[in-house]
Design a protein around this motif. Sequence first.
Motif, PDB file in Angstrom:
ATOM      1  N   VAL A 189     -11.764   3.520  13.003  1.00 51.55           N
ATOM      2  CA  VAL A 189     -11.074   3.031  11.797  1.00 51.55           C
ATOM      3  C   VAL A 189      -9.567   3.233  11.894  1.00 51.55           C
ATOM      4  CG1 VAL A 189     -13.118   3.420  10.343  1.00 51.55           C
ATOM      5  CG2 VAL A 189     -11.294   5.116  10.346  1.00 51.55           C
ATOM      6  N   ASP A 224      -8.139   0.429  14.010  1.00 54.51           N
ATOM      7  CA  ASP A 224      -8.125  -0.794  13.200  1.00 54.51           C
ATOM      8  C   ASP A 224      -6.957  -0.778  12.216  1.00 54.51           C
ATOM      9  OD1 ASP A 224      -9.111  -2.365  10.639  1.00 54.51           O
ATOM     10  OD2 ASP A 224     -10.243  -3.152  12.355  1.00 54.51           O
ATOM     11  N   THR A 225      -6.733   0.390  11.616  1.00 57.74           N
ATOM     12  CA  THR A 225      -5.636   0.545  10.645  1.00 57.74           C
ATOM     13  C   THR A 225      -4.288   0.309  11.322  1.00 57.74           C
ATOM     14  OG1 THR A 225      -6.956   2.118   9.375  1.00 57.74           O
ATOM     15  CG2 THR A 225      -4.574   2.214   9.043  1.00 57.74           C
ATOM     16  N   HIS A 239      -8.172   0.354   7.183  1.00 59.45           N
ATOM     17  CA  HIS A 239      -9.553  -0.120   7.313  1.00 59.45           C
ATOM     18  C   HIS A 239     -10.281   0.267   6.023  1.00 59.45           C
ATOM     19  CE1 HIS A 239     -13.764   0.090   8.620  1.00 59.45           C
ATOM     20  NE2 HIS A 239     -13.434  -0.718   9.614  1.00 59.45           N
TER      21      HIS A 239
END
Length: 381
Positions: free
Chosen positions: A356, A359-360, A367
């Motif tokens: 995550v 992704d952030t 995320h």
Amino acid sequence: LWRSPEPKSHYDVVIVGGGLHGLATAYYLARNHGIGKVAVVERGWLGNGNAVRNTTVVRSNYLLDESMAIYEHSLRLWPGLKDALDHDLLFDPRGVLGLVHTEHDVRNTQRQIYANIAAGIDAEWLEPADVAAFCPIVNLAPDIRYPVLGASLQRRGGLARHDAVVFGFARAADRLGVDLIQGSEVTGFELVNNRVRGVKTTRGPIGAGKVGLVGAGRSWLLAQMAGFDLPIQATPLQALVSEVLDQVLDTVVMSGAVHVYVSQAHKGELVMGAGRDPYVSYGQRGSFHVLEHQAQAALELFPIFARGHILRTWGGIVDVTPDASPIIGLTPVDDLFINCGWGTGGFKATPGSGWVFADTIAHGVPHPMAAPFSLARFETG
Ligand code: FAD
């Protein structure tokens, strides 16, 4: 030591901190988002911090929806990591048993079990007779200080081997072109109009499009260098191992009330997590009385260990937030992201956290699983 490459002058993303979460983040940046020019900058050697100091308990049976979501995401990634990383992490889902000793504990634990089941997470309640069948060496005598009234059980929980996790993620990231730069301490940041443009290190400046701070234990110091504050306290957390014994324990046993958690390594040592010291410190060592307390609790619950010996003890520095939950996401500085505050529970979160956080960083917005863990929650509630 891993052979460190010469740092390039500029990277798309620089990750500060070569522990589990930093390495996992770098791996997922390259693998899930195709971001090639990534560097992990580590002040010591890879994994020198909490990464190789923890007791490797993996589980996802937390109470709150937000916590269950991210820890369960992580738990679902663990079994596939051996193939994904092409490295055996010795992930061993041998079950995590959480003993309860008071009526209050019984109600809280059953509430947690119902919450887990409602969220699709496996969780079971065991009566004392079931505990005896599942883990016969637990002391179930009714006249001990804290008699066992039952237990929670998450069968998919268990252990993995921490140094293998470090090297699994490091090697896989390296294969994808990530530069792993050891012996390079970040001492400051290049900021232009409140936007991060690079890091200052003991091996010289490195330019960066984005920077991720993943420096567990030293997060507060890193934030100070970037000019903002974190609601974090760094405290020592200790653990210990016994000498090698015959295999007598094939699950993980935890007890919050008397405070002991114990497992037995594949080699045979008993591995026990001790408590946190109640003061701020950046020393990777803690107080002796904490270990004494730990050993007392272990003997009370496991009389069979009475003639064992403590072979080795050590400490890490964990960073703890006021709500005992991590901070993942944006910071007051543009293009500077942070992942910290996992306290005593970040080993199990490694793959989910890296996933995550990568992704952030890649998208510049949290995320969905990271969003509840924003730094801003401490201002907005
Ligand atoms: P670390 O390995 O500490 O990584 C941070 C890295 O940042 C370090 O390598 C450090 O050198 C580097 N760094 C810091 N500042 C700088 C800088 N200025 N420049 C460059 N690099 C920098 N969790 C569980 O889930 N289960 C458990 O059973 C468990 N048991 C634990 C037992 C103990 C004794 C301890 C100490 C922790 C335990 N934890 C457990 C917690 C878990 O270990 C941590 O939450 C997790 O390891 C933190 O993430 P990390 O591996 O990235 O941290």
